[in-house]
Design an enzyme around this catalytic site. Structure first.
Site, PDB file in Angstrom:
ATOM      1  N   SER A 162      -2.328  14.621   7.341  1.00  0.00           N
ATOM      2  CA  SER A 162      -1.087  13.341   8.051  1.00  0.00           C
ATOM      3  C   SER A 162      -0.473  12.971   6.849  1.00  0.00           C
ATOM      4  O   SER A 162       0.811  14.086   6.337  1.00  0.00           O
ATOM      5  CB  SER A 162      -1.805  11.761   8.093  1.00  0.00           C
ATOM      6  OG  SER A 162      -1.381  10.521   8.346  1.00  0.00           O
ATOM      7  N   ASP A 312       5.546  11.448  10.354  1.00  0.00           N
ATOM      8  CA  ASP A 312       4.974  12.130   9.140  1.00  0.00           C
ATOM      9  C   ASP A 312       4.797  13.147   9.226  1.00  0.00           C
ATOM     10  O   ASP A 312       5.182  14.009  10.352  1.00  0.00           O
ATOM     11  CB  ASP A 312       3.861  11.351   8.722  1.00  0.00           C
ATOM     12  CG  ASP A 312       2.909  11.712   9.938  1.00  0.00           C
ATOM     13  OD1 ASP A 312       3.557  11.381  10.748  1.00  0.00           O
ATOM     14  OD2 ASP A 312       1.828  11.183   9.267  1.00  0.00           O
TER      15      ASP A 312
END
Length: 586
Positions: A162, A312
């Site tokens: 992530s 992201d």
């Protein structure tokens, strides 16, 4: 993370230096390749501090699967820890779906080694007779979630860490509904993985006939599904969109989705459009961090952009900046963006006609403004534990009787519909741009909608304080902080009496005045929440995927006239500052 998994994680930590040394010595045997053996032996010989960090515990499945620093050791992401995890998962899949033709989907993001690790994972699955659909190149997390259901897979793996720093990687596990694993599957998989104690138990030799590389054909179908969730085309050709993928995977999907939806004026930050696991232009590839969007904001200033979008590395979170009432670019927090997205979805669904079984969803650390908006439209808003796997769990339990409109949480993640069962920056970007275009077509701004919401429901404002505590000692410090909060909870916060304490791990809500405890209808999780007499909510929660403890602070003020927004906002910010000072979080 539920209590049983949390306790299991504590119990599997190595306790002594001798335990650590013994575990490390196992990696200097024939079960491991020569380079690995030499590296670990050198750590032992030189008494390197890395030895303790690499072996003091085993990586486990938590709120996001496995996530950790890349390197060698039981507490690191490498071919052996992922291989053993995949063998355990393979065994569980075969046991859970007897007599079926077993299938899994695998994708990966831009991180260093993700492509190599994804192929190792695919090899192990195929060696166990499981058919694998492996993306030929990096693709975002929401596409992997969608792929699991689209290809009728039993499970899915996303290789990603992530928004963690560049030294991290990870392994998100999805079940056959396209959502991340929840009980009982998480603890059952852990049990199977714990049976795999040596690489000798792992089938690493692939059956290449069972590995299928997928790509463009599925990309088109995914983008078609994304765009089908659009509810308005008003103003799309006139809107100026500035987009940055922050070197991540969303560059594969978001520009294509915007183009298909009719957006003609999309400006991409070229320097950040090339996937790169070193994230060379940002200190942190996290759109929650204001500095991550600096280059996009500069571009938006030069081209007079209406909205800025940043995502992201694995393409599941979005950061937003929009023009405020003074025509200045303003970064929105996750709750603000979520409030506007929720309001817009409910408005459009109401115009279409509600049947009465629709709902939106939120999480315990998200602003209660989302709940208030849902009530305003007469729509239910169940609240789950932190993490989209829990929202997906609500969808799973309700899908035969209810219709999911959308959901989100404060950490810059949102879902539109249920075709993706995880945070989805691709569809969220499309709808955010749609809202900005729709507003602009009426001579208004995205930010004007937020002010409308504040006037109607109250001026909510939030702030997240993350305290980083790395390594073994850091984990112990975080555990001690939570123990102290439970043993000696504050009676007042910033001069306001604490009236309610929710201990989600214990499963109780305490009325401080009466001493009466009532049960919470949530799975156990290591979270404490303090409610004060003026409506403030402070939540403390150790992260399940990062070496930090998080404090979520939410306060509520009033906005009676939008011309007074600056003063009203300053007042609630002052409330937050007082809470941070009183709790010594600053």
């Amino acid at each position: 993370m539920d209590l049983e998994v949390y306790n299991r994680k504590k119990e599997t930590k190595v306790k002594t230096a001798e335990d650590i040394l013994e575990k490390a010595r196992q990696w200097t045997t024939g079960s491991y390749d020569g380079d690995t053996q030499a590296y670990i032996q050198n750590l032992i010989d030189t008494d390197d501090p890395e030895l303790t960090e690499a072996f003091y515990k085993n990586l486990e499945f938590g709120t996001g699967g496995m996530r950790g620093i890349m390197g060698l050791g039981t507490n690191r992401i490498n071919q052996y820890t992922l291989g053993m995890a995949t063998q355990g998962l393979s065994n569980y899949i075969l046991e859970s779906f007897p007599g079926e033709k077993h299938r899994v989907a695998i994708s990966y993001d831009c991180r260093n080694n993700s492509d190599r690790l994804a192929k190792i994972v695919a090899n192990v699955f195929s060696a166990n007779g499981i058919e694998v659909f492996l993306y030929e190149d990096l693709r975002p997390t929401p596409q992997l979630s969608w792929t699991v259901r689209h290809l009728n897979c039993h499970s899915g793996i996303m290789l990603t860490a992530s928004h963690n720093p560049k030294e991290y990687n990870g392994y998100k596990v999805y079940w056959n509904d396209g959502a991340q694993i929840v009980p009982p599957h998480d603890k059952n998989i852990i049990a199977e993985v714990e049976k795999i104690t040596s690489p000798d138990q792992v089938k690493f030799e692939p059956n290449e006939q069972l590995i299928h590389f997928v790509g463009e054909e599925l990309d088109k179908k995914f983008i078609d599904e994304v765009v089908s969730h659009s509810m308005s085309t008003a103003g799309v050709e006139d809107l100026k969109v500035v987009f940055t993928s922050l070197h991540g995977t969303s560059i594969k999907s978001i520009p294509a989705a915007l183009e298909k939806a009719g957006y003609k004026r999309v400006f991409t930050v070229a320097e950040q459009a090339v996937p790169n696991g070193n994230f060379p232009t940002v200190e942190s590839p996290n759109p929650e961090e204001p500095e991550a969007l600096d280059m996009a904001l500069d571009l938006a200033t030069s081209v007079e952009g209406d909205i800025v979008i940043g995502t992201d590395p694995d393409g599941d979170r979005i950061g937003l900046a929009v023009r405020d009432q003074n025509n200045l670019l303003r970064l929105l927090n996750g709750n603000q963006a979520g409030a506007v997205l929720t309001w817009y979805l409910l408005k459009k669904w109401t115009e279409k006609g509600l049947s009465g079984n629709e709902y939106v969803a939120s999480t315990i650390v998200t602003s209660d403004l989302i709940i208030d908006i849902a009530k305003g439209f007469g729509v239910d808003c169940p609240v789950s534990l932190t993490g989209f796997k829990w929202i997906a769990d609500i969808i799973r339990r309700r899908e035969a009787t209810h219709t999911f409109i959308g959901g989100g949480e404060e950490s810059y993640g949102y879902m539109i519909g249920d075709f993706v069962r995880d945070k989805d920056a691709v569809t969220s970007t499309l709808i955010a741009c749609e809202i900005a275009a729709w507003a602009k077509s009426q001579g208004r701004r995205f930010f004007d909608i937020l002010l409308d919401i504040y006037e109607q429901y109250g001026l909510y404002k939030e702030r997240l304080i993350s305290i980083v505590k790395k390594g073994k000692s850091g984990a112990e410090e975080i555990a001690e902080m939570m123990r102290e909060l439970r043993a000696n909870p504050p009676k007042q916060i910033a001069g306001k009496s604490v009236v309610r304490i929710d201990d989600v791990q214990k499963g109780t809500s305490l009325d401080v005045a009466t001493g009466r405890e009532t049960p919470l209808e949530l799975p156990a999780s290591n979270v404490l929440q303090f409610y004060t007499e003026d409506g403030s909510k402070i939540s403390a929660r150790p992260s399940g995927t990062e070496p930090k403890i998080k404090f979520y602070i939410s306060v509520k003020g009033k906005l009676t006239n939008r011309d007074e927004f600056a003063a009203a906002e300053a007042a609630v910010e002052k409330q937050i500052d007082a809470i941070i000072s009183d709790l010594k979080l600053g």
